[in-house]
Scaffold this active site. Sequence first.
Site, PDB file in Angstrom:
ATOM      1  CE  LYS A 232      -4.424  -1.785   1.048  1.00 16.78           C
ATOM      2  NZ  LYS A 232      -5.445  -2.128   2.012  1.00 16.78           N
TER       3      LYS A 232
ATOM      4  NE  ARG B 170      -7.828  -8.164  -0.062  1.00 13.14           N
ATOM      5  CZ  ARG B 170      -7.244  -7.446  -1.022  1.00 13.14           C
ATOM      6  NH1 ARG B 170      -6.174  -6.724  -0.773  1.00 13.14           N
ATOM      7  NH2 ARG B 170      -7.738  -7.439  -2.250  1.00 13.14           N
TER       8      ARG B 170
END
Length: 265
Positions: free
Chosen positions: A206, A240
Amino acid sequence: MGVLNLTPDSFSDGGRYLSPAAAAEKARTLIHEGADILDLGAESTRPGAETVTEMEELARVLPVLEEIRKFTNIPVSVDTTKPEVARQCLALGADIINDVSGLRDSGAAMADLVRETGAGLVLMHRRGNPQTMQSLAAYGDVVKEVMAELEEDIAFALDRGISRDQLVIDPGLGFAKTTEQNLEILQSLERFQELRLPVLAGPSRKSFIGKITGREVMEREFGTAAVCAVAVIKGVQVLRVHDAGKMGDVVKIVEAIQGVKHVRT
Ligand code: HH2
């Protein structure tokens, strides 16, 4: 939980697994690497992503799910906020719905479907949608507010008759959060256990990791690994990630250290 994005525009792997054959191959790789769950996503959730019609989302996900079910019974989650997409995927053998809106986009329709089918449900925290979320990252106390908003989502799910053991919560790293706010959440991740549900975290590649390390999206493995290690130490039960094998090693090492008994002679 290994990520399998079936989109042309996901922020790190968009366009790679557009054909069912390529996606199924990636699924085999994730399973071989040790993923326990596959998360299929057919609509990007990154900031600014364009919305996808129900028909388009179904056309992307159903053939892949069908292909995957030919060779594995691994639990499959579907990253969707659309009840009709969820319904058709559950009918075709998916097990879990990963709703990044925490039931806020679809409300009762998704909740009722989850209750009726007994599917698992990930309630992720986000404010707004991909177009608006970055402008909604205004919090007094980010940890308190994210927990309070997740509590509302949990209460809504329980009110609609979903049972607690169907639920997993996720603070939604990167969704309506600045880099600083993501770090505050990570620092206090153990507090999410006060909500008495398993916690999932999705740090993989991210942009907050890129902002801190200065790395491009495909070079964020080590940054992701660091977040995964901290998350496991702070009680997260599901990660995840795109790189299931490498992050699986991170988890194994952290858990081995945690499991060592210190014996004085
Ligand atoms: N992050 C993304 C998508 N889905 N679901 C949960 N529960 N938690 C997350 O942190 C999460 C999520 C974004 O990552 P990715 O799927 O790689 O990108 P895109 O949304 O662009 O497809």
